[in-house]
Design a protein around this motif. Sequence first.
Motif, PDB file in Angstrom:
ATOM      1  N   LEU A   1       0.804  -1.219   0.000  1.00 45.15           N
ATOM      2  CA  LEU A   1       0.000   0.000   0.000  1.00 45.15           C
ATOM      3  C   LEU A   1       0.839   1.272   0.000  1.00 45.15           C
ATOM      4  CD1 LEU A   1      -2.841  -0.894   2.556  1.00 45.15           C
ATOM      5  CD2 LEU A   1      -3.018  -0.768   0.064  1.00 45.15           C
ATOM      6  N   LEU A   2       2.100   1.178   0.375  1.00 47.77           N
ATOM      7  CA  LEU A   2       2.945   2.366   0.427  1.00 47.77           C
ATOM      8  C   LEU A   2       3.210   2.910  -0.968  1.00 47.77           C
ATOM      9  CD1 LEU A   2       5.600   1.183   3.051  1.00 47.77           C
ATOM     10  CD2 LEU A   2       3.679   2.727   3.445  1.00 47.77           C
ATOM     11  N   SER A   3       3.476   4.196  -1.033  1.00 45.75           N
ATOM     12  CA  SER A   3       3.780   4.854  -2.306  1.00 45.75           C
ATOM     13  C   SER A   3       5.031   4.258  -2.948  1.00 45.75           C
ATOM     14  CB  SER A   3       3.991   6.352  -2.067  1.00 45.75           C
ATOM     15  OG  SER A   3       4.726   6.941  -3.107  1.00 45.75           O
ATOM     16  N   ASN A   4       4.952   3.945  -4.231  1.00 42.21           N
ATOM     17  CA  ASN A   4       6.107   3.394  -4.946  1.00 42.21           C
ATOM     18  C   ASN A   4       7.281   4.372  -4.948  1.00 42.21           C
ATOM     19  OD1 ASN A   4       4.944   0.904  -5.598  1.00 42.21           O
ATOM     20  ND2 ASN A   4       3.991   1.725  -7.449  1.00 42.21           N
ATOM     21  N   LYS A   5       6.963   5.660  -5.067  1.00 41.49           N
ATOM     22  CA  LYS A   5       8.027   6.673  -5.069  1.00 41.49           C
ATOM     23  C   LYS A   5       8.762   6.683  -3.731  1.00 41.49           C
ATOM     24  CE  LYS A   5       7.339  10.516  -7.174  1.00 41.49           C
ATOM     25  NZ  LYS A   5       6.852  11.860  -7.583  1.00 41.49           N
ATOM     26  N   HIS A   6       8.012   6.607  -2.644  1.00 34.95           N
ATOM     27  CA  HIS A   6       8.636   6.591  -1.330  1.00 34.95           C
ATOM     28  C   HIS A   6       9.454   5.307  -1.121  1.00 34.95           C
ATOM     29  CE1 HIS A   6       5.398   9.579   0.270  1.00 34.95           C
ATOM     30  NE2 HIS A   6       6.322  10.146  -0.465  1.00 34.95           N
TER      31      HIS A   6
END
Length: 492
Positions: A431-436
């Motif tokens: 669920l975390l942002s791919n960019k992050h």
Amino acid sequence: MDYNEKLKHERFRASTAPKKTFDEEMESDRGRSINSAAVRRLQQKTQVFPLESNAAVRSRLTHSLEVQQVGRYIAKLVLKQLDNDGKLRELGLEDKKDGFTSAIEIACLLHDVGNPAFGHFGEEAINMWSGTSLLNIFTEKFGDEVRESKLLKDLLCFEGNAQAIRLLHSLQDLNLSFTQVACLIKYTRPAYEQRPSGKTEPYKYRKKKPGYYYSEEEYVKKLQSSLGIESGNRFPLTYIMEAADDISYCIADLDDALDKGILDVDQLHQAIVSIWESYLDDDEVDNEVVEKRYLPNLAQKAYARYESESHNKNHSYILTLRTNLVNDLANYASERYISNHESVFNGTLDESLLDGNDEYNLATEVLKGVAFKYVFSAKEVERSELQGHAIISGLLDIYTPLLRLDYENFKSLSKSEFLKTFPIETRLYHLLSNKHKRYYCDSVKRLHDAAVATDEDKIIEMYYRSRLLIDYVSGMTDRFSFEEYRSLLAID
């Protein structure tokens, strides 16, 4: 003083489309900033009233646009006065006037991009979670001695200004000029450094809050070296950005409170007068300043306009008050910039341009006092803040299992995006942002590539893993965080 030493077009990386002049480079920064996701997200982040459906009530974006206009106005006033004094060429500003103004405008637009959902109470929620859950996880993994680690101290001080530098440089990688980013560094200490405590501390004002994180420290040092900024000092244009923000928000929150019916004009008018007069008993304020009745007189003009109007009366009151106040305070800020020019240029002025024991500074203090007493303490606002706290801390709690994984398991998860024996953690990671996640992996690549990880390596990895979660949650808009929280708790 030579502004050629400060207004430069150097960037962290060389631009792929370099421009010929400083003014053109500032136009490039304008385009990079306005087209960034960081600015777009401001339209769904709180100024004072979270999850507000009334489009007339300010969001972070509309507030930032107002700050941008005030910053432009102050910049123009400063340049006009320097021109009248025949100093533009001497100061190296003759061919940089447009870039000078643009750098301030864009700093004003970007100044709130690091703020989390639900305003300053969102910051408090992150810091409260860090001071309990995150602290406990670190001590469980590394022992009580980790409390002295500057990495942990850094994590325990979330601050929107520092997060803005991280967002623009590390997470979104806008590669803005050092000049543009320097305008945003309002506070000059790293988050792990203790706040000055003594009243006579030389950096007490400039270091009252964290200005950047350990993760961006090397970047900030490179910026300071490029622009000739001594450690602990500010960039000169930052003072104008700060003044524009202070001028805008001291009246904006009261305008929104009127619009939402938290206050009516009579209540607001009486509150301004009574709080102003209360300073007659304040030993730290010159009675002569209070007796001038600068703000009550402005309010009286606004009230006369209110009484004379047959339609849109509330708007007439606040418009009259705001127009006169913004004009006076902008002129005051520009005069203070020039009268303290050397200390401003060197970044050693340890107060804001609106400080001073006079009627203009007192006016801002009175308006802040009115907002604190009658707006921020309103049940509607406090209920929304409590809701925001529950959402932000709740989301961080939901993602906390990712922090409890040991070093090797999280390393495997970040590389393969799958851990068979940890199905909950696997899904949370997805669920975390791919960019992050990409930035996390880049930050710890050296550690993950090593054959053996030392305890120090594991602390560094946990630092960036913690930042990963904080970056993700703090970057959410009000609406997205609300929906995400409901979704993960399976609330219809």
